[in-house]
Scaffold this active site. Structure first.
Site, PDB file in Angstrom:
ATOM      1  CG  ASP A   1      -0.363  -0.037   2.518  1.00 48.58           C
ATOM      2  OD1 ASP A   1       0.872  -0.175   2.591  1.00 48.58           O
ATOM      3  OD2 ASP A   1      -1.090   0.090   3.523  1.00 48.58           O
TER       4      ASP A   1
ATOM      5  CD  GLU B   1       7.915  -0.479   7.433  1.00 50.63           C
ATOM      6  OE1 GLU B   1       6.926  -1.131   7.062  1.00 50.63           O
ATOM      7  OE2 GLU B   1       8.181   0.674   7.012  1.00 50.63           O
TER       8      GLU B   1
HETATM    9  O1  KIV Z   1       3.551  -1.120   1.598  1.00 51.08           O
HETATM   10  C1  KIV Z   1       4.704  -1.571   1.524  1.00 51.08           C
HETATM   11  O2  KIV Z   1       5.453  -1.310   0.579  1.00 51.08           O
HETATM   12  C2  KIV Z   1       5.170  -2.399   2.627  1.00 51.08           C
HETATM   13  C3  KIV Z   1       6.626  -2.700   2.701  1.00 51.08           C
HETATM   14  C4  KIV Z   1       7.331  -1.492   3.171  1.00 51.08           C
HETATM   15  C5  KIV Z   1       6.918  -3.885   3.541  1.00 51.08           C
HETATM   16  O3  KIV Z   1       4.395  -2.799   3.451  1.00 51.08           O
END
Ligand code: KIV
Length: 274
Positions: free
Chosen positions: A49, A187
């Site tokens: 997202d 993260e």
């Molecule tokens: O939305 C995204 O790109 C993510 C990654 C940062 C893991 O969730």
């Protein structure tokens, strides 16, 4: 046998089986063309997202909708043949109840053909993750810095930098693994905590701003290609495409203004008569 029959897409159980083995390579992609390139070298393609910020210039991922995710998820499926494609469930599409989560996850899987979905959150989502997994929806978890909670967290803040914060984050990791997620993204968390969680839980951890000890790594593709003018500290830039694109656009503008583009090789001649 056709070429397509020979190429088998990786599945959530394939990724789950990589715990403690060969590192899992994951990258985001939101389009068919980039998915085709990423697919050659990566095990997992995440339709994150983050597309709200990267493609649409939004300040957070909060306004991203299910329709936006489905549109780009479908594009990535069309561009790839080998990697497991995971589509993010956007804010507001799964938190209300496990039934809401299943309804929307099923829609994402039916309309994109993706192999798994990802949800952000720890213990509070354990029941939902179990409900989905038991009903045929492979789930990737996401804990630590969870951008959909940005308004509650008060900013993009690294998690677990004091030991007092560790037990809650470790409990989140254990809850997700126990609920049946096939992998979990860690993260923006202190490196020793990410390494400890990786040792402690039975499912693969995929780090972003976490630890080299994780079972795999993921980055936002535009960050590692140098398209983000302000990349986070955890990004390693593998190209400077921002500068290259600027040079190319500058050269194009110069050629158009000088009437040197299109050249002879770019225009169509008439067919010979008769
Ligand atoms: O939305 C995204 O790109 C993510 C990654 C940062 C893991 O969730």
């Amino acid at each position: 046998m056709s070429v397509q029959d020979e190429i088998r897409r990786l599945t959530a159980p394939d990724i789950r089986a990589r715990k403690g083995g060969e590192p899992i390579v994951a990258l985001t992609s939101y389009h068919a063309h980039t998915a085709r390139l990423v697919d050659k070298y990566c095990d997992v393609i995440l339709v994150g997202d983050s597309l709200g910020m990267v493609m649409h210039g939004l300040e957070t991922t909060v306004p991203v909708t299910l329709d936006m995710m489905i549109l780009q998820g479908h594009a990535v499926m069309r561009g790839s043949r080998h990697a497991l494609v995971v589509v993010d469930m956007p804010f507001g599409s799964y938190e209300e109840s496990k039934e809401q989560a299943f309804r929307n996850a099923a829609r994402v899987m039916k309309e994109t053909g993706c192999g798994a979905i990802k949800v952000e959150g720890g213990r509070r989502l354990a029941e939902t993750i179990a409900f989905l997994a038991e009903r045929g929806v492979p789930v990737m978890g996401h804990i630590g810095l969870t951008p959909q909670m940005i308004q509650v967290m008060g900013g993009f803040k690294t998690q677990g930098r004091t030991e007092a914060e560790w037990p809650a984050i470790e409990a989140d990791a254990r809850a997700i693994a126990g609920a049946g997620a096939f992998a979990v993204v860690l993260e923006g968390m202190a490196e020793p905590l990410a390494a400890k969680i990786t040792r402690e839980i039975a499912i693969p951890t995929i780090g972003i701003g976490a630890s080299a000890q994780c079972d795999g790594q993921i980055l936002v593709m535009e960050d590692m290609l140098g398209l983000n003018p302000n990349p986070p500290k955890f990004v390693r830039q593998y190209a400077s495409l921002g500068a290259e694109i600027e040079e190319a656009v500058q050269a194009y503008a110069r050629d158009v203004r000088a009437r040197t583009f299109p050249g002879k090789e770019n225009v169509y001649t008439m067919k010979k008569a008769g």
